[in-house]
Design a protein around this motif. Structure first.
Motif, PDB file in Angstrom:
ATOM      1  N   CYS A 140     -12.402   1.776   4.915  1.00 31.81           N
ATOM      2  CA  CYS A 140     -12.098   2.597   3.747  1.00 31.81           C
ATOM      3  C   CYS A 140     -12.375   4.070   4.032  1.00 31.81           C
ATOM      4  CB  CYS A 140     -12.899   2.115   2.543  1.00 31.81           C
ATOM      5  SG  CYS A 140     -12.356   2.821   0.971  1.00 31.81           S
TER       6      CYS A 140
ATOM      7  N   ASP B 225      -8.339  -3.812   0.201  1.00 38.70           N
ATOM      8  CA  ASP B 225      -9.568  -3.285  -0.395  1.00 38.70           C
ATOM      9  C   ASP B 225     -10.771  -4.192  -0.153  1.00 38.70           C
ATOM     10  OD1 ASP B 225      -8.680  -0.887  -2.247  1.00 38.70           O
ATOM     11  OD2 ASP B 225      -7.173  -2.450  -2.465  1.00 38.70           O
TER      12      ASP B 225
ATOM     13  N   GLY C  33      -1.209   2.437  -5.332  1.00 40.98           N
ATOM     14  CA  GLY C  33      -2.628   2.143  -5.217  1.00 40.98           C
ATOM     15  C   GLY C  33      -3.066   0.823  -5.801  1.00 40.98           C
TER      16      GLY C  33
ATOM     17  N   ARG D 285       0.824  -1.203   0.000  1.00 40.60           N
ATOM     18  CA  ARG D 285       0.000   0.000   0.000  1.00 40.60           C
ATOM     19  C   ARG D 285       0.860   1.256   0.000  1.00 40.60           C
ATOM     20  NH1 ARG D 285      -2.825  -0.135  -2.265  1.00 40.60           N
ATOM     21  NH2 ARG D 285      -4.530  -1.376  -1.465  1.00 40.60           N
TER      22      ARG D 285
ATOM     23  N   THR E   8      -6.410   4.912  -3.617  1.00 43.31           N
ATOM     24  CA  THR E   8      -6.548   3.591  -4.232  1.00 43.31           C
ATOM     25  C   THR E   8      -7.849   3.576  -5.041  1.00 43.31           C
ATOM     26  OG1 THR E   8      -7.845   2.610  -2.449  1.00 43.31           O
ATOM     27  CG2 THR E   8      -5.440   2.595  -2.188  1.00 43.31           C
TER      28      THR E   8
ATOM     29  N   GLU F 240     -10.823   3.646  -2.649  1.00 46.02           N
ATOM     30  CA  GLU F 240     -11.000   4.948  -2.006  1.00 46.02           C
ATOM     31  C   GLU F 240     -11.563   5.960  -2.995  1.00 46.02           C
ATOM     32  OE1 GLU F 240      -7.155   4.122   0.906  1.00 46.02           O
ATOM     33  OE2 GLU F 240      -7.002   5.529  -0.757  1.00 46.02           O
TER      34      GLU F 240
ATOM     35  N   PRO G 204      -4.702  -2.560  -6.092  1.00 44.19           N
ATOM     36  CA  PRO G 204      -5.727  -3.179  -5.234  1.00 44.19           C
ATOM     37  C   PRO G 204      -5.222  -4.450  -4.567  1.00 44.19           C
ATOM     38  CG  PRO G 204      -6.639  -2.604  -7.381  1.00 44.19           C
ATOM     39  CD  PRO G 204      -5.154  -2.449  -7.494  1.00 44.19           C
TER      40      PRO G 204
ATOM     41  N   GLY H 114      -4.641  -1.686   4.782  1.00 40.13           N
ATOM     42  CA  GLY H 114      -4.821  -1.141   3.442  1.00 40.13           C
ATOM     43  C   GLY H 114      -5.492  -2.051   2.443  1.00 40.13           C
TER      44      GLY H 114
END
Length: 225
Positions: free
Chosen positions: A194, A96, A72, A68, A152, A155, A74, A94
């Protein structure tokens, strides 16, 4: 065809998942521990990482934090249980999304596609300002003042969905459906973690947010500023 890096220390599980994902059209590289995973990440520049949390040596939490910090890309974490502190720790590091093991290749294929779609949301508006925060929907870029904000894909999608209708309150379940493509009763921890990461990047004081506000007992809304 996305490039997938699978970091999994069980050779049988790793090869089984890799074979299944290749049948779904993915290119897959497998690393068997955290150190090899980080080396492969730096060399291969994957589109997405599937990360087992329980790794020998450098554990999955530290691997997640290092990936992370590098950008970014995933991350979907693989965890043995879906109701314990591992999930929270992985999300805070971090990740997803997460999938509970034993994971089926078709489930991972669906999650991979959902996560990667988050980087290409609709572009119905071009550029908009919310106080110091500037969102360029066409370029998929966010800046605060004159400083770019690195988000990311998850985000970014969360911010785009919330800011599309400032003042509207979204439940966590609505956000799970819009951002994570979870059309079932999903895990609200994905949303909350998130939101915390997003606030840390766009708010002057994350503990007193101006942009992403909590509606107690229900969910979140964006501004208005």
């Amino acid at each position: 065809m996305p490039n997938v890096l699978l970091i999994e220390d069980d050779p049988a599980v790793g090869e089984g998942l890799a074979l299944g994902l290749r049948r779904h059209g993915h290119r897959v590289e497998v690393a068997v521990d955290g150190e090899r995973g980080l080396t492969a990440f730096a060399a291969a520049h994957p589109d997405i990482v599937l990360l087992d949390l329980m790794l020998p040596g450098i554990d999955g939490f530290e691997v997640c934090r290092r990936i992370r910090a590098a950008g970014g890309v995933p991350i979907i974490m693989l965890t043995a249980r879906g109701d314990d502190i591992d999930v929270v720790g992985g999300l805070e590091a971090g990740a997803d999304d997460y999938v509970v093991k034993p994971a089926q290749p078709r489930v991972l294929d669906a999650r991979i596609k959902a996560v990667l779609r988050r980087g290409t949301p609709g572009q119905e508006r071009q550029r908009e300002s919310h106080g110091a925060l500037v969102i360029d929907r066409a370029a998929l870029e966010v800046s605060k003042g004159d400083t770019p904000v690195a988000l990311t894909p998850t985000e970014l999608r969360l911010l785009l969905e919330l800011s599309r209708t400032p003042g509207r309150v979204f439940s966590r379940q609505q956000l799970l459906e819009l951002v994570w493509d979870h059309d079932f009763l999903g895990d609200s921890r994905l949303v909350d973690a998130c939101v915390q990461r997003l606030r840390a990047k766009i708010e002057d004081r994350p503990s007193a947010p101006v942009y992403v506000r909590t509606v107690r007992g229900f969910g979140y809304r964006f501004g208005p500023v």
